[in-house]
Design an enzyme around this catalytic site. Structure first.
Site, PDB file in Angstrom:
ATOM      1  N   ASP A   1      26.650  47.857  33.968  1.00  0.00           N
ATOM      2  CA  ASP A   1      27.910  48.249  34.588  1.00  0.00           C
ATOM      3  C   ASP A   1      28.641  49.195  33.646  1.00  0.00           C
ATOM      4  OD1 ASP A   1      30.061  48.013  36.619  1.00  0.00           O
ATOM      5  OD2 ASP A   1      31.170  47.072  34.999  1.00  0.00           O
ATOM      6  N   SER A   2      29.665  49.857  34.168  1.00  0.00           N
ATOM      7  CA  SER A   2      30.476  50.746  33.347  1.00  0.00           C
ATOM      8  C   SER A   2      31.339  49.976  32.356  1.00  0.00           C
ATOM      9  CB  SER A   2      31.387  51.598  34.243  1.00  0.00           C
ATOM     10  OG  SER A   2      32.296  50.772  34.956  1.00  0.00           O
TER      11      SER A   2
ATOM     12  N   GLY B   1      34.520  56.054  37.362  1.00  0.00           N
ATOM     13  CA  GLY B   1      35.036  56.596  38.615  1.00  0.00           C
ATOM     14  C   GLY B   1      35.499  58.044  38.578  1.00  0.00           C
TER      15      GLY B   1
ATOM     16  N   CYS C   1      27.458  48.347  39.402  1.00  0.00           N
ATOM     17  CA  CYS C   1      28.567  49.291  39.346  1.00  0.00           C
ATOM     18  C   CYS C   1      28.500  50.112  40.626  1.00  0.00           C
ATOM     19  CB  CYS C   1      28.435  50.197  38.117  1.00  0.00           C
ATOM     20  SG  CYS C   1      29.598  51.578  38.064  1.00  0.00           S
ATOM     21  N   ASN C   2      29.572  50.097  41.393  1.00  0.00           N
ATOM     22  CA  ASN C   2      29.568  50.807  42.668  1.00  0.00           C
ATOM     23  C   ASN C   2      29.446  52.313  42.484  1.00  0.00           C
ATOM     24  OD1 ASN C   2      30.424  48.915  45.211  1.00  0.00           O
ATOM     25  ND2 ASN C   2      31.212  48.100  43.291  1.00  0.00           N
ATOM     26  N   THR C   3      30.134  52.857  41.484  1.00  0.00           N
ATOM     27  CA  THR C   3      30.071  54.297  41.249  1.00  0.00           C
ATOM     28  C   THR C   3      28.645  54.713  40.900  1.00  0.00           C
ATOM     29  OG1 THR C   3      32.359  54.284  40.448  1.00  0.00           O
ATOM     30  CG2 THR C   3      31.029  56.214  39.917  1.00  0.00           C
TER      31      THR C   3
ATOM     32  N   GLU D   1      39.814  46.083  32.283  1.00  0.00           N
ATOM     33  CA  GLU D   1      39.188  46.286  30.973  1.00  0.00           C
ATOM     34  C   GLU D   1      40.076  45.808  29.832  1.00  0.00           C
ATOM     35  OE1 GLU D   1      36.113  47.330  30.014  1.00  0.00           O
ATOM     36  OE2 GLU D   1      35.452  47.403  32.097  1.00  0.00           O
TER      37      GLU D   1
ATOM     38  N   CYS E   1      34.365  47.917  43.989  1.00  0.00           N
ATOM     39  CA  CYS E   1      34.183  48.093  42.546  1.00  0.00           C
ATOM     40  C   CYS E   1      34.046  46.700  41.977  1.00  0.00           C
ATOM     41  CB  CYS E   1      35.386  48.808  41.929  1.00  0.00           C
ATOM     42  SG  CYS E   1      35.345  48.884  40.112  1.00  0.00           S
ATOM     43  N   THR E   2      33.045  46.474  41.145  1.00  0.00           N
ATOM     44  CA  THR E   2      32.808  45.111  40.656  1.00  0.00           C
ATOM     45  C   THR E   2      33.889  44.645  39.688  1.00  0.00           C
ATOM     46  OG1 THR E   2      31.235  46.060  39.056  1.00  0.00           O
ATOM     47  CG2 THR E   2      30.317  45.026  41.041  1.00  0.00           C
ATOM     48  N   HIS E   3      34.777  45.538  39.278  1.00  0.00           N
ATOM     49  CA  HIS E   3      35.940  45.110  38.484  1.00  0.00           C
ATOM     50  C   HIS E   3      36.984  44.405  39.347  1.00  0.00           C
ATOM     51  CE1 HIS E   3      34.355  47.996  35.536  1.00  0.00           C
ATOM     52  NE2 HIS E   3      35.199  47.518  34.653  1.00  0.00           N
TER      53      HIS E   3
END
Length: 271
Positions: A11-12, A44, A74-76, A153, A185-187
């Site tokens: 993931d980012s 993103g 990560c969706n992006t 984050e 978004c997984t966040h």
């Protein structure tokens, strides 16, 4: 034996931990190696070619651990790099967009689905494309929420600042007849309580984490690669940025699911 190989999740930043939590819950015998690119988050706002390059670098690094599957949590990165990564590795590659879209189609009653995500994910139109392929008459309302990832984050999940930010980003969406909102978004599941408070409890929130973990399980079962060992696996968590913040958020989010399991924390050099 392939069944003892790890599932590689990337993931980012810390967002993919929402997927990891479901994998650990649904597949407790599986070893997970997680890479959070916290030094270069968020993805993103970045150009698509840069996200593809970052994703390639991480996958190239993780391949040394001989994973039996790569999960782009990560969706992006899923939106712009999934096909590229599939062509580069000889193991199954799973993204988070298809599972989330399928869950939303199954949940909506009004046929109006909202999608919130990073600028890159929304700009790609990936969710709308998949949703329309699954159900052509679905109405999709998409909105980029770039302020959410920095909150997560920093570990700022619930505060006056968080509530104010979520109101600012989402208040106008309440004017539509949305009954199902994809957290694209997984966040974003870290903020689900606040998002639900702002959108109203009659709006179902769809996190792709649950569905992605089910898809992982189905693929591994189909390929006869589920872990069968009785011993607890030793998970590995890697990040490219400040390990203190990353570890604090990971331990807070995963909780007892890693308290009973050996964990190795690492900060590799990459990029």
């Amino acid at each position: 034996m392939c069944v003892q190989q790890p599932i590689a999740v990337l993931d980012s930043g810390v967002g993919g931990l929402t997927v990891v939590k479901e994998v650990l819950r649904q597949l407790p015998r599986e070893k997970v190696i997680y890479f959070g690119d916290t030094a270069r988050t968020p993805y993103g706002p970045r150009p698509a070619e840069e996200v593809v390059r970052f994703t390639r670098e991480i996958v190239d690094y993780l391949i040394q651990y001989r994973p039996k599957m790569v999960v782009i949590a990560c969706n992006t990165a899923t939106a712009v790099a999934l096909e590229d990564i599939c062509s580069l590795v000889d193991v199954p590659v799973v993204g988070v967009i298809q599972p989330g879209a399928r869950a939303a189609i199954g949940r909506t009653q009004t046929g109006v689905i909202g999608v919130i995500g990073t600028e890159g994910t929304i700009r790609s139109g990936a969710y709308e494309q998949v949703l329309k392929e699954l159900s052509p008459h679905i109405k999709v309302i998409s909105e980029a929420c770039p302020a959410f990832v920095p909150l997560v984050e920093k570990g700022n999940f619930r505060s006056a600042e968080t509530l104010q930010t979520v109101h600012r980003e989402l208040d106008h969406l309440r004017g539509y007849q949305i009954d199902t909102l994809i957290l694209g978004c997984t966040h974003y599941p870290f903020l689900s309580d606040t998002i639900s408070e702002v959108m109203g409890h009659n709006v179902a929130l769809i996190s792709s984490a649950d569905e992605t973990a089910r898809e992982i399980s189905a693929i591994l079962h189909d390929k006869n690669k589920l872990a069968l060992n009785e011993d607890l696996p030793v998970h590995q968590f890697l990040c490219s940025g400040d390990p203190r913040i990353f570890k604090r958020i990971a331990e807070q989010w995963l909780g007892e699911q890693i308290e009973l399991t050996p964990v190795v924390w690492q900060v590799p050099q990459i990029g």
